[in-house]
Design a protein around this motif. Structure first.
Motif, PDB file in Angstrom:
ATOM      1  N   LEU B  14       0.810  -1.106  -0.151  1.00 18.16           N
ATOM      2  CA  LEU B  14      -0.143  -0.156   0.085  1.00 18.16           C
ATOM      3  C   LEU B  14       0.959   1.339  -0.078  1.00 18.16           C
ATOM      4  N   ARG B  17       2.283   1.715  -3.377  1.00 17.17           N
ATOM      5  CA  ARG B  17       1.413   2.130  -4.103  1.00 17.17           C
ATOM      6  C   ARG B  17       0.890   3.758  -4.300  1.00 17.17           C
ATOM      7  N   MET B  18       0.999   4.152  -2.942  1.00 13.46           N
ATOM      8  CA  MET B  18       0.460   5.523  -2.379  1.00 13.46           C
ATOM      9  C   MET B  18       1.569   6.572  -3.248  1.00 13.46           C
ATOM     10  N   LYS B  20       3.606   5.894  -5.504  1.00 17.72           N
ATOM     11  CA  LYS B  20       3.862   5.936  -7.222  1.00 17.72           C
ATOM     12  C   LYS B  20       2.416   6.989  -7.404  1.00 17.72           C
ATOM     13  N   GLU B  21       1.115   6.699  -6.871  1.00 17.71           N
ATOM     14  CA  GLU B  21       0.240   7.328  -7.467  1.00 17.71           C
ATOM     15  C   GLU B  21       0.245   8.654  -7.142  1.00 17.71           C
ATOM     16  N   PHE B  24       2.804  10.319  -9.578  1.00 14.72           N
ATOM     17  CA  PHE B  24       2.462  10.451 -10.931  1.00 14.72           C
ATOM     18  C   PHE B  24       1.188  11.758 -11.064  1.00 14.72           C
ATOM     19  N   HIS B  25       0.176  11.889 -10.133  1.00 11.89           N
ATOM     20  CA  HIS B  25      -0.598  13.030  -9.985  1.00 11.89           C
ATOM     21  C   HIS B  25       0.192  14.317  -9.951  1.00 11.89           C
ATOM     22  N   GLU B  27       3.363  14.954 -10.959  1.00 12.62           N
ATOM     23  CA  GLU B  27       3.986  15.277 -12.325  1.00 12.62           C
ATOM     24  C   GLU B  27       3.226  15.452 -13.085  1.00 12.62           C
ATOM     25  N   GLU B  28       2.180  15.151 -13.251  1.00 10.95           N
ATOM     26  CA  GLU B  28       0.927  15.291 -14.397  1.00 10.95           C
ATOM     27  C   GLU B  28       0.467  16.827 -14.365  1.00 10.95           C
ATOM     28  N   PHE B  51      -1.890  19.589  -3.168  1.00 12.29           N
ATOM     29  CA  PHE B  51      -1.562  18.347  -2.536  1.00 12.29           C
ATOM     30  C   PHE B  51      -1.846  18.616  -0.881  1.00 12.29           C
ATOM     31  N   LEU B  57      -2.319  13.318   4.117  1.00 14.50           N
ATOM     32  CA  LEU B  57      -3.030  12.442   3.045  1.00 14.50           C
ATOM     33  C   LEU B  57      -2.818  10.988   3.139  1.00 14.50           C
ATOM     34  N   CYS B  61      -5.568   7.976   3.581  1.00 23.13           N
ATOM     35  CA  CYS B  61      -5.528   6.811   2.583  1.00 23.13           C
ATOM     36  C   CYS B  61      -5.589   5.545   3.596  1.00 23.13           C
TER      37      CYS B  61
END
Lengths: 111, 875
Positions: B14, B17-18, B20-21, B24-25, B27-28, B51, B57, B61
């Motif tokens: 987890l 994953r958090m 990475k996710e 990604f957000h 960077e976009e 953020f 955060l 999660c």
């Protein structure tokens, strides 16, 4: 009405997220962009609420997630709405309509 | 579903994953902003701003994902560690207190587990049955051989059935004789246990014959000790009391087979003309193995039916004789079970008291922590979080107490093993094994729950605001004080109950110790001397040798007097003989008239210290050449002669008048009753006859000495060796020691209960003292105010004293009341003490009262020493 309306309000973000996933699978960034877009920029989704909401949905079994590459070739996590999610969305939409009508009736009454 | 569970079980997945996710957000977002023309650094700042707090955060999660539990546990544990470090004193005392309770319980559990619950180490040991005869008057009785033989041949419930009786042998090797405990056994005996020989074979059909060859089975212990574990012993002849027997097998030394060292054929012995009388019961016990599927009840019915069918066939010997069968495991346990249960109960009480103490300490401390909880509550901690935190702390304390308890249990088990080495079966098997550790773990949880309950309740009840307001101000809340009072009451009640139990046992043990045996054991030494072998076939020769030994021993410096007799009182040997008193009704066939008989040598009555009530003891004229005489005890005189004078009356051993009038024995004396089989058994009628008129091979000597009895053991042995080097001196010991052995179980129980009660008393005192002195310190301010407005110091002291006395008094009363009921459970272990014994009850009340007063007095005294100004400044 108290309790039910509370639940509805708490579920609003989740409803919006589910709704955004109806058309296609999206990643978190995509969902936030999509929501901004369909509300015509009326609200900017707070990232701080989006991800916990997604995790909650996944835990409830309404969506599932999978890793894939984004349109720009980055590694991302996509969310897909599950049948149970669609069903919940339908129910919530009906409830929501009822609720907003009730609120409207109160707010627009002459008293 | 499974995949989700799987994910949930792997928190590290987890986390990555958090990460990475969110990257990604981010960077976009930055890319988007840059595409809109925002300079890179600003774009980055803006994206990050959106953020917010990333850690926060992530936390959210984790919450959504249900990771909170693991996280929280880690935090609770950290907090617990900090708390423990901060309150080292509290933690140490709590852990020690719990260790005491848990350790003592675990040790006693291991003991009980090995002795009471573990099955015997034979295959299907629950199928091993032991059977004896039973008579409404005598109760359980050993089998007569012909009856056993009929049982064995007619029964249909057992795969195999055998019998055994004790038989002493002298093993003679290289001119030296060793006394062995042995047995006469039939083939079925070994089969019943299902045990395999270590080497060779056990008895078979060829040994179950009157004309069997002289063969022997020896024990593993004897094989190792005397034959250096030499395998060639199989097939070799050994000399047992002058006869050669071929060793055919070695029996492993397993409980309960370990107490005999040599076995010879029962049927061969019967064939030599012994044991063939149906009316004689030569100590035979039957052992059998149930057929698969046959229940004990079916087997019982089987044997009882056979016994009933034998009654009309042999009315003279078998009238009223029935059968009694029992599982071997059941029989082995019946003796030690009540004692162990009492100990388990006592240690349970100790643990409860320990828990109450720790609960009290926690209540005291939770008061001090109120402010901490108040602050944390106002920062948003929920009651559930407090409860979890308290539970984690409790569990940690409980487990640490358990770990310390392991050490204590190890030491205790070592001690218990030494203590009970002689008196409990299977004591050598006691150890801290898996079952003990499991039990210990359960105790830890149980204890954590018990001592944690009160503080938890308290934490739930008090509101944050109250906590913040009262913190450090007005002292304890009423709620907390009530709880503490309840706990002290409980503690005193438990201690009182435990002390009453211990008191009753102590008094009972003291009674046993001081019980009037009817003869003397102090300053006396005993040993057994068997005149075995062909040299002593003639009774005359035996008497000469015995007199010679008696005379020479008497010459020893330091010896006051010497006598010999058989059986030796307290040795556990006894006999039951029919008798007939001249002029009375001849008893019916099968009617039970029994008296236990003792054969006394010259002077034996004097050396024993038998107290003469009427007539005379034996003298040198009571020989074969003069008329037979007898001495009876008071019980015999009362039961048989009532108010008549028994002196001069005649009786005979046997059920009817003798054909030869010369057989009549004239009663010449009456002596005080004696307790002989063991101090705890009921008194029995006794008859004493002179050795010179009826002699045996084996006798016990009693040597009365001036100084320390055992100091003479060397010279005694030297004299006897001088008379015949081939006759071993057996069981040489102080008579007092033998007496103590017969009451050893009671004594050990008393010791253990005394230890447990002393611990409980200390815990209760510490608990009361701790709570009272804390409540004094909490009320310093109140005391100060009272003093300032002119209260008399004595009045304040009395206030606190009264408080403590009231609480401990209530506890004491409840405890004493409960003891009235609880003492029922130990009533059958009490000797000469009523379970309502007022002395024990008042003594406990006195001790606890004094302890309670002392524990209250010190804090109360301190309270008044506090000057008013000091008291007010204290906060």
């Amino acid at each position: 009405m108290g309790n039910k309306s509370n639940n509805l309000l708490l579920g609003a973000l989740e409803m919006l997220v589910l709704k955004s996933l109806l058309t296609e699978d999206r990643h978190g960034w995509g969902i936030s962009k999509r929501l901004k877009q369909i509300s015509s920029g009326a609200f900017t989704l707070n990232v701080g609420s989006l991800y916990p909401a997604l995790y909650r949905l996944e835990k409830k079994g309404l969506v599932e997630s999978y890793a894939a590459t984004s349109e720009k070739g980055r590694e991302a996590r996509f969310y897909k709405i599950l049948p149970k999610g669609k069903q919940q969305l339908e129910e919530h939409t009906a409830d929501w309509r009822e609720f907003s009508l009730a609120v409207e009736a109160v707010l627009l009454s002459d008293s | 579903m499974i995949r989700r569970l799987f994910k949930r079980l792997r928190p590290w997945d987890l986390e990555s994953r958090m990460d990475k996710e969110m990257r990604f957000h981010l960077e976009e977002h930055i890319e988007l902003l840059q595409a809109e023309g925002v300079p890179p650094e600003q774009a980055r700042q803006a994206a990050l701003r959106e953020f917010g707090n990333v850690e926060f955060l992530k936390e959210e999660c984790r919450d959504s994902w249900g990771m909170r539990f693991v996280d929280n546990m880690i935090r609770h544990l950290q907090l617990t560690g900090r708390q423990m470090k901060k309150h080292k004193g509290f933690t140490a005392v709590a852990i020690l207190t719990l260790a005491l309770g848990i350790g003592a319980n675990t040790a006693l559990f291991s003991l009980a587990n090995a002795v009471l619950f573990r099955p015997l180490s034979f295959p299907d040991s629950h199928r091993i049955v032991t059977a004896r005869e039973w008579h409404p008057h005598f109760g359980e009785f050993s089998l007569s051989y012909p009856n056993f033989n009929d049982w064995r041949n007619q029964q249909s419930s057992f795969e195999s059935m055998g019998a055994i009786t004790g038989m002493g042998y002298d093993l003679i090797r290289d001119g030296e004789a060793f006394r062995l405990r042995g047995g006469l056994a039939s083939a079925g005996y070994f089969k019943a246990f299902g045990v395999q020989p270590l080497m060779g074979r056990f008895f078979g059909p060829e040994e179950d014959r009157a004309d069997a060859a002289a063969t022997a089975i020896i024990s593993e212990r004897l094989w190792r000790a005397r034959f250096q574990a030499d395998p060639s012993i199989i097939g070799t002849p050994i000399n047992l009391t002058g006869e050669l027997y071929t060793v055919i097998g070695i029996l492993p030394s397993v409980y309960p087979l370990e107490n005999r060292d040599v076995y010879t054929s029962l049927e061969r012995y019967v064939g030599q003309g012994n044991f063939s009388n149906r009316g004689s019961h030569p100590g035979l016990a039957a052992f059998a193995r149930l057929k698969p599927g046959v229940t004990l009840d079916q087997a019982r019915l089987d044997l009882e039916t056979i016994a009933a069918s034998l009654q009309p066939l042999y009315p003279a010997s078998n009238t009223d004789w029935s059968a009694r069968a029992q599982l071997l495991e059941e029989r082995l346990l019946s003796g030690s079970r009540p004692a162990l249960k009492a100990l388990l109960a006592a240690s349970g009480f100790l643990l409860l008291i320990a828990c109450v103490n720790v609960a009290n300490m926690q209540l005291v401390r939770s008061h001090g922590r109120k402010q901490e909880f108040g602050i944390r509550a106002s920062l948003g901690a929920s009651k559930r979080q407090f409860a979890t935190q308290l539970s984690v702390e409790n569990l940690a304390l409980g487990l640490l107490g358990g770990i310390a308890g392991i050490a204590l249990a190890y030491v205790s088990i070592y001690w218990l093993k030494n203590l009970f080495a002689q008196s409990l079966p299977r004591i050598s098997e006691v150890q801290l094994d898996g079952a003990a550790f499991f039990y210990l773990l359960i105790l830890c949880f149980l204890a954590s729950f018990l001592f944690g309950m009160a503080p938890l309740r308290q934490a739930f009840k008090s509101s944050h605001r109250e906590a913040l307001n009262s913190g450090g101000r007005s002292g304890e809340s009423l709620q907390a004080r009530k709880w503490k009072s309840r706990l002290i009451i409980g503690e005193f009640a438990l201690t009182a109950a435990l002390l009453v139990g211990a008191g009753l046992m102590l008094k009972s043990a003291a009674n046993l110790y001081d019980s009037d045996l009817g003869f003397e054991t102090d300053q006396r030494l005993t040993f057994r001397w068997n005149l075995s072998g062909p040299n002593y076939a003639e009774p005359e020769k035996r008497m000469q040798t015995l007199y010679k030994a008696q005379e020479q021993l008497r010459q020893l410096p330091g010896v006051k007097d010497v006598g010999f007799l058989t059986p030796l009182p307290l040795s556990g040997d006894d006999s039951n003989n029919p008798y007939y008193v001249e002029g009375t009704r001849i008893p019916d066939e099968g009617e039970a008239v029994g008296v236990s008989r003792y054969w006394l040598g010259p002077n034996a009555a004097e050396v024993m210290g038998l107290r003469l009530l009427a007539g005379r003891v034996f003298n040198q004229f009571d020989t074969r050449d003069n008329k037979p005489v007898a001495i009876i005890d008071r019980l015999f005189a009362e039961q048989v002669f009532g108010t008549e004078d028994p002196i001069g009356k005649r009786l005979v051993i046997g059920k009817r008048p003798p054909e030869d009038p010369a057989m009549w024995r004239t009663i010449v004396g009456v002596v005080e009753n004696t307790a002989v089989m063991g101090a705890t058994t009921e008194p029995q009628k006794r008859l004493y006859v002179p050795v010179a008129q009826e002699t045996f091979r084996g006798f016990s000597f009693i040597v009365q000495t001036e100084g320390q009895p055992m100091a003479l053991s060397q010279s005694i042995q030297k004299i006897l060796q001088g008379i015949d080097p081939n006759l071993p001196v057996q069981a040489l010991q102080e008579y007092d020691e033998l007496f103590e052995q017969t009451i050893s179980t009671e004594q050990l129980l008393m010791k253990l209960l005394a230890v447990l009660s002393a611990l409980a008393l200390v815990l209760a005192a510490v608990g009361l003292y701790g709570v009272l002195s804390y409540s004094v310190s909490q009320r310093t301010r109140e005391i100060g105010v009272r003093l300032a407005i002119g209260a008399h110091p004595g009045a304040i002291r009395n206030l606190f004293l009264l408080d403590g006395v009231k609480v401990s008094g209530i506890g004491l009363l409840i405890g004493l009341g409960a003891s009235l009921g609880l003492s029922h459970f130990i009533s059958n272990m009490l000797y000469g003490v009523s379970r309502f014994d007022w002395v024990s009850f008042s003594l406990v009340a006195l001790i606890l009262g004094v302890v309670g007063l002392l524990a209250c007095w010190a804090p109360a005294y301190r309270a008044t020493r506090t000057a008013a100004s000091q008291a007010l400044r204290a906060e």
